[in-house]
Write an enzyme that holds these catalytic residues in place. Sequence first.
Site, PDB file in Angstrom:
ATOM      1  N   ASN A 146      -1.577  -5.821 -22.629  1.00  0.00           N
ATOM      2  CA  ASN A 146      -0.898  -4.721 -22.942  1.00  0.00           C
ATOM      3  C   ASN A 146      -0.913  -5.030 -24.773  1.00  0.00           C
ATOM      4  OD1 ASN A 146       1.306  -4.933 -21.305  1.00  0.00           O
ATOM      5  ND2 ASN A 146       2.418  -6.981 -21.907  1.00  0.00           N
ATOM      6  N   ASP A 259      -9.507 -10.898 -25.673  1.00  0.00           N
ATOM      7  CA  ASP A 259     -10.497 -10.404 -27.047  1.00  0.00           C
ATOM      8  C   ASP A 259     -11.335 -10.314 -26.497  1.00  0.00           C
ATOM      9  OD1 ASP A 259      -9.938 -13.549 -26.178  1.00  0.00           O
ATOM     10  OD2 ASP A 259      -9.577 -14.206 -28.066  1.00  0.00           O
ATOM     11  N   ILE A 289      -3.306 -21.777 -27.630  1.00  0.00           N
ATOM     12  CA  ILE A 289      -3.853 -22.024 -27.081  1.00  0.00           C
ATOM     13  C   ILE A 289      -5.401 -22.734 -27.185  1.00  0.00           C
ATOM     14  CG2 ILE A 289      -2.773 -20.443 -25.160  1.00  0.00           C
ATOM     15  CD1 ILE A 289      -5.065 -18.397 -25.082  1.00  0.00           C
ATOM     16  N   SER A 291      -6.507 -24.632 -28.623  1.00  0.00           N
ATOM     17  CA  SER A 291      -6.745 -26.334 -29.371  1.00  0.00           C
ATOM     18  C   SER A 291      -6.247 -26.820 -27.592  1.00  0.00           C
ATOM     19  CB  SER A 291      -5.409 -26.530 -29.644  1.00  0.00           C
ATOM     20  OG  SER A 291      -3.367 -26.108 -29.620  1.00  0.00           O
ATOM     21  N   GLY A 294      -9.338 -27.686 -22.441  1.00  0.00           N
ATOM     22  CA  GLY A 294     -10.531 -27.463 -21.683  1.00  0.00           C
ATOM     23  C   GLY A 294     -11.356 -25.865 -21.178  1.00  0.00           C
ATOM     24  N   ARG A 299     -12.833 -20.249 -21.288  1.00  0.00           N
ATOM     25  CA  ARG A 299     -13.165 -19.193 -21.739  1.00  0.00           C
ATOM     26  C   ARG A 299     -14.879 -18.837 -21.582  1.00  0.00           C
ATOM     27  NH1 ARG A 299     -10.396 -16.234 -25.427  1.00  0.00           N
ATOM     28  NH2 ARG A 299     -11.537 -15.745 -27.510  1.00  0.00           N
TER      29      ARG A 299
END
Length: 331
Positions: A146, A259, A289, A291, A294, A299
């Site tokens: 979004n 991102d 998130i 911190s 995993g 990522r």
Amino acid sequence: MVMRGSLVGRRTAQRFRQVAILAVGSAKIKLLLCCCIVFTLIVLGSRAASFMGWTDDTASLNRNSGPRKGYALLINTWKRNDLLKKSISHYTLCPGLDSIHIVWSEPDPPSDSLAKFLNHIVQSNSKDGRQIELKFDINKEDSLNNRFKEIKDLKTDAVFSIDDDIIFPCSSVEFAFSVWRSAPDAMVGFVPRMHWIDQSKGNAGHYIYGGWWSVWWTGTYSMVLSKAAFFHKKYLSLYTHEMPGSIREYVTKNRNCEDIAMSFLVANATNAPPVWVKGEIFEIGSTGISSLGGHIDRRSQCVNRFVAEYGRMPLVSTPLKAVDSRNVWFW
Ligand SMILES: *[C@@H]1O[C@H](CO)[C@@H](O)[C@H](O)[C@H]1NC(C)=O
């Protein structure tokens, strides 16, 4: 003769001592003098700067670049109205801001009191004939995609994408905006990240996502995160309409990596690295998130998945960092 000799000797020794004391004293005086001279030069320098027409404000830079166009603030928020209010109150004070688009994905629409509060802030900070536009982009589906939905009839080319829990001083934002205008196809942002080839798996094209410490250690980066970045509005429509739907699905399903997907998209379109801009960061919310445990693994999975989708690694690394030279004293 002998006595005289020793007398002369004693006097010379005394003289030396005096000279030595004087020398220490004069070192202090010299230091003081130097400070005075430097201070005077700075004062004269700043006077001369304004006298010669070298002014030190970004406004004059903007004036030279034709008709002034600002940027749209694209802010992503989730159930943190207090942070949203703080952010909007701050960014409406920045001179280049043209419009605000709040990406709203909560099940309930924004409350009347929130809308009223924000409209009031925007009205009272719209000065000098500038009218800041405020819009909620309300989404039915809760997806991280979004935040990159195409915005119809956006008046500015520049989009400043930001999370609701970090604030940058207007001077940093305006500087990043001026860097973006010199490279409008690039992503220009404050939060750099890196990708690595995983050596433990050989050179089989397996990658690892590098967090802030990798960037800090190597001084290179290949992404800037969309939680604080300028980019051209054309990338919003590319993300929504041109990017493979499988990548959007992956982002929605995993609730992560929109991102990184945007970084891949821009890198694939430009074959060039993004631009990291030095700026002061103020975190106003609790940690997000990134911190959670995993995080790097998830990522890295995104990076490898997107490489597979593109059939190559589009990200380009660079050590360049854009710094406002007016704030740098030593070269
Ligand atoms: C990557 O860029 C190329 C060349 O601009 C384009 O043809 C291709 O569709 C892009 N790939 C993806 C997955 O968007």
